[in-house]
Write a protein that holds these residues in place. Structure first.
Motif, PDB file in Angstrom:
ATOM      1  N   GLU A 283       0.845  -1.204   0.000  1.00 23.56           N
ATOM      2  CA  GLU A 283       0.000   0.000   0.000  1.00 23.56           C
ATOM      3  C   GLU A 283       0.875   1.247   0.000  1.00 23.56           C
ATOM      4  O   GLU A 283       0.587   2.218  -0.701  1.00 23.56           O
ATOM      5  CB  GLU A 283      -0.891   0.029   1.244  1.00 23.56           C
ATOM      6  N   ARG A 286       2.729   1.552  -3.423  1.00 27.35           N
ATOM      7  CA  ARG A 286       1.825   1.874  -4.528  1.00 27.35           C
ATOM      8  C   ARG A 286       1.275   3.295  -4.411  1.00 27.35           C
ATOM      9  O   ARG A 286       0.781   3.853  -5.371  1.00 27.35           O
ATOM     10  CB  ARG A 286       0.678   0.868  -4.498  1.00 27.35           C
ATOM     11  N   GLY A 287       1.346   3.848  -3.191  1.00 25.96           N
ATOM     12  CA  GLY A 287       0.823   5.193  -2.978  1.00 25.96           C
ATOM     13  C   GLY A 287      -0.606   5.200  -2.474  1.00 25.96           C
ATOM     14  O   GLY A 287      -1.151   6.263  -2.177  1.00 25.96           O
ATOM     15  N   THR A 288      -1.216   4.024  -2.386  1.00 29.74           N
ATOM     16  CA  THR A 288      -2.615   3.999  -1.933  1.00 29.74           C
ATOM     17  C   THR A 288      -2.717   4.354  -0.453  1.00 29.74           C
ATOM     18  O   THR A 288      -3.712   4.939  -0.020  1.00 29.74           O
ATOM     19  CB  THR A 288      -3.261   2.625  -2.177  1.00 29.74           C
ATOM     20  N   GLU A 290      -0.946   6.584   1.082  1.00 28.62           N
ATOM     21  CA  GLU A 290      -0.928   8.054   1.093  1.00 28.62           C
ATOM     22  C   GLU A 290      -2.333   8.595   0.792  1.00 28.62           C
ATOM     23  O   GLU A 290      -2.823   9.487   1.471  1.00 28.62           O
ATOM     24  CB  GLU A 290       0.076   8.532   0.032  1.00 28.62           C
ATOM     25  N   ARG A 291      -2.931   8.008  -0.213  1.00 27.09           N
ATOM     26  CA  ARG A 291      -4.275   8.463  -0.584  1.00 27.09           C
ATOM     27  C   ARG A 291      -5.292   8.133   0.515  1.00 27.09           C
ATOM     28  O   ARG A 291      -6.140   8.955   0.856  1.00 27.09           O
ATOM     29  CB  ARG A 291      -4.698   7.812  -1.899  1.00 27.09           C
ATOM     30  N   LEU A 292      -5.182   6.915   1.060  1.00 29.55           N
ATOM     31  CA  LEU A 292      -6.117   6.501   2.103  1.00 29.55           C
ATOM     32  C   LEU A 292      -6.067   7.463   3.283  1.00 29.55           C
ATOM     33  O   LEU A 292      -7.087   7.790   3.881  1.00 29.55           O
ATOM     34  CB  LEU A 292      -5.770   5.090   2.596  1.00 29.55           C
ATOM     35  N   TRP A 459       4.368   6.662   8.789  1.00 31.92           N
ATOM     36  CA  TRP A 459       3.528   6.816   7.606  1.00 31.92           C
ATOM     37  C   TRP A 459       2.562   7.990   7.745  1.00 31.92           C
ATOM     38  O   TRP A 459       1.861   8.338   6.799  1.00 31.92           O
ATOM     39  CB  TRP A 459       2.731   5.531   7.340  1.00 31.92           C
TER      40      TRP A 459
END
Lengths: 462, 294
Positions: A283, A286-288, A290-292, A459
């Motif tokens: 996660e 992949r950058g998800t 960060e988005r989450l 994170w």
């Protein structure tokens, strides 16, 4: 060209400290662990080292000078650590000596692998070379297949050491009685014994089947014995399974399937959890993640969601493993006590393993690191905790070390459910017996998740 | 127009690197603002601090009139009105377009009753309705980019941060993305865009902020930046007797006729005349220099 490739590869390895440790430190760590286990095992079962002696219980029902001397001789075996009474505790400062029944219960519950019972009348037959020797009962836990033959052998040695004067006296008496010109009866006995000694004729059960022809006393005993009992040295060891009296149908009772199902499933559960926890790092990569974290989702909620999912996967994995054991290997999973205990243990084990996996993932910076570190940690815990090598072959200090591992507690809990259970026990008391394991694993879950939350701060906002 | 986003004196240090050194920025309601700067200038740090992913060491930020800190947690209410489009293709490749949209819609707190409508709207808006049931890993780069944007604006944010939304896509897809963003702006959203596509930023952005070494070094509409930097000076390209002649003049209106008269006086035939318009790239280079940034 090849030299350049080698140089670049070396630089890559040299600058990755984790990979460097995995390459060079890991083999040393593993070697040390296995050397400790198997080196100590040699001492434990072979009489090598003092501190790694096998703890056994001795119950002297004979209470004669000979039996006492025999106990002392057993005690003098370096490979054995003899206890005649439970350990002193604050609650029980003056413990009563073990009785036959309390010793059996102690073995049955995993407190010791063996109990040696010296029955009343032991001294009357001790040192009788013509008879098959004095009887000693050995109550053993079938979960430990090594302890019984080991202790049986050591008892013979102890018997020889215990009372040499008695042996000499009895030997001379028997020589005097049987010496001189052989009578017709003696010759008949000798003739009768020859086929048995040569192995030409099977021995019949000493106690179950009477001899074909009535013959003289000592010879009758020998002739009537079964092969293992026919030459058993000075003491005849009657091996008794600690659970034998509970097996109403005379069956074998629980077999080692439960042990290995627990051991293997816990080890593989940890590997699986480390694997799925790698998705956390995915996660991030992949950058998800960060988005989450820019949505309404907080890090705590995110970790909780991941933990729940991983725990469910873990529980499912254990269930599949045990159901497979029940279907294919007759593991007794379906009795109410086993089922309830299994459910409780599986829930906490799955939860703890999931939190362990998440904690590992938050500690590691990449999936490659996670793969390496988790392999090392899990293999070490599995080795120490008894998933790879049964703990009963380990020296005592290694057994203690197992209490610091996830595998040790999980395995102990499953063994209590499937191995050390009491069929007559109520459901409540059956579940109560695994409270320590459940408590420790639940606490481990909280601690691992707490650590994971702490590590996951990297994170969050920096 | 009132400011929906205002940043004053933003400062952030990472170890020995000063990422932001008193940066200033404002975004007006309904405006499309381009945030430009060389690599390492502090653009992403600034965007991440607005998004709550970087905690500022100093400075103030207000979003839609409310002060915000550098962490998402403390400002969750006002940040719900913010949409952040990351530079990475932050999608789940094994999930379909619809599943990705549904997942992020749920995470943005869109309730179940309206979620389906929003997802359908997003699929239409991105032109992916006919591919809604395909796993994202089968999509082209442009399709992923469009979906990447859609996943961040499902909750109809008033302020949208876009970190290089067109990087790595073909001209057709870029055009489509600008059209999509134009629709959002027409719907009332304020857009803050970082990009290295200077020609496109020049076309679509109403105002440009250039940041370098963590500081805002220029702020204004493109023409204003041109006046502030290049001024009225223009390069004139004239074809004289089959050869191209370049001349730099400070005032086109006043000096171009004189230049042409001078060339004609030489008796040579004059062909094409081209006045080179200043570009954002020229402004950018003028302000940030030609030194390579790593």
């Amino acid at each position: 060209m090849i030299g350049t490739i080698c140089h670049v590869s070396w630089l890559n390895l040299k600058r990755d400290y984790v990979a460097l440790c995995l390459t060079f430190v890991l083999p040393i760590v593993f070697f040390s662990i296995f050397a400790s286990i198997f080196g100590g095992m040699g001492a434990a079962v072979g009489g090598g080292g003092g501190s790694s002696a096998m703890g056994i219980i001795v119950v002297d029902e004979d209470q004669t000078e000979i039996s006492r001397r025999f106990v002392e001789a057993v005690n003098s075996q370096e490979a054995l650590d003899v206890a005649e009474a439970p350990r002193r505790t604050d609650e029980n400062p003056h413990p009563e000596p073990f009785t036959r029944e309390s010793a059996r219960q102690h073995v049955r519950q995993g407190g010791a692998p063996i109990a040696v019972i010296i029955p009343a009348g032991f001294s009357e037959t001790f040192g009788n070379f013509v008879n098959s020797g004095a009887d000693v009962d050995l109550v053993y836990d079938a979960a430990n297949p090594i302890a019984q033959p080991t202790v049986a052998g050591l008892l013979q040695a102890a018997a020889f050491m215990a009372a040499p004067d008695i042996l000499m006296e009895n030997g001379l008496e028997q020589f005097d009685a049987a010496g001189g010109m052989l009578t017709d009866d003696q010759r008949a006995i000798m003739q009768q014994l020859k086929p048995f000694l040569r192995g030409e004729q099977p021995w019949s059960g000493k106690n179950d089947e009477p001899a074909d022809e009535p013959v003289g006393g000592a010879a009758t005993d020998v002739a009537g014995a079964s092969p293992p009992e026919a030459f058993q040295g000075l003491v005849v060891v009657n091996a008794i399974r600690a659970r034998a009296v509970e097996d109403e149908d005379g069956g074998e009772g629980p077999d080692m399937t439960a042990y290995y199902a627990a051991g293997i499933s816990v080890m593989f559960l940890l590997f699986s959890m480390a694997g799925v926890a790698g998705t956390l790092l995915e996660e991030e990569e992949r950058g998800t993640l960060e988005r989450l974290l820019t949505t309404k989702l907080g890090m705590g909620t995110f970790l909780a969601g991941q933990w729940l999912f991983f725990a469910l996967i873990g529980v499912l994995q254990i269930i599949l493993m045990f159901v497979w054991g029940a279907v294919m290997f007759d593991l007794d999973l379906w009795s109410p006590n086993h089922l309830a205990g299994f459910a409780a243990m599986t829930l906490v084990t799955g939860g703890a393993a999931a939190s362990f996996g998440i904690m590992l993932a938050t500690v590691c910076r990449s999936r490659a690191q996670l793969g390496g570190i988790s392999t090392v940690v899990i293999l070490i815990m599995s080795a120490l905790g008894g998933s790879m090598v049964p703990r009963f072959v380990m020296p005592e200090f290694m057994d203690t070390t197992a209490k610091f591992t996830f595998n040790g507690w999980a395995l102990d809990g499953y063994l209590k459910v499937f191995w050390y259970d009491d069929p007559g026990q109520s459901l409540a008391s059956s579940l109560a017996s695994i409270i320590p394991e459940i408590t420790v694993l639940a606490a481990a879950t909280v601690v691992f998740l707490g650590l994971a939350r702490l590590m996951a701060r990297r994170w969050e906002a920096i | 127009m009132s400011d929906v986003l205002a940043i004053h004196g933003a400062r952030k240090v990472f170890g020995s690197t000063t990422a932001l050194d008193g940066a200033e920025l404002s975004l007006k309601r309904g405006e499309w603002l381009g945030l430009l700067g060389p690599n390492g200038a502090g653009k992403t740090t600034l965007v991440k601090s607005i998004a709550g992913r970087v905690r500022l060491d100093a400075g103030t930020m207000t979003l839609l009139g409310e002060p915000i800190s550098g962490t998402a947690r403390g400002d969750s209410d006002v940040r719900e009105r913010l949409g952040v489009v990351p530079q990475d293709l932050a999608l789940y490749p094994a999930l379909t377009a619809r599943e990705n949209l549904e997942a992020f819609a749920a995470l943005h707190g869109i309730d179940r009753s309206t979620r389906r409508d929003r997802v359908n709207w997003a699929l239409d808006w991105t032109g992916l309705a006919d591919r809604a049931r395909e796993p994202v890993k089968r999509f082209s780069g442009g399709m992923k980019r469009r979906l990447n944007i859609a996943c961040s604006i499902l909750h109809e944010p008033e302020v949208i941060l876009l970190d290089e939304p067109t990087v790595g896509v073909d001209p057709q897809s870029r055009q489509r993305i600008w059209e999509m963003l134009r629709l959002l702006q027409e719907g009332g959203a304020s857009l803050l865009l970082t990009t290295h596509q200077l020609d496109e930023a020049q076309q679509v952005c109403e105002r440009i902020v250039i940041i370098d070494h963590g500081r805002s070094i220029a702020d204004g509409p493109f023409q204003e930046l041109v006046e502030q930097t290049i001024g009225t000076s223009r390069r004139i390209q004239v074809e004289v007797d089959g050869e191209t002649v370049f001349e730099q003049i400070d005032d086109v209106a006043a000096e171009l006729p004189a230049l042409l008269d001078r060339l004609r006086a030489d008796g040579k035939p004059i062909g094409d005349i081209h006045v080179e318009s200043p570009t954002l790239q020229a402004v950018f280079i003028h302000l940030t220099g030609r030194e390579l940034r790593e």
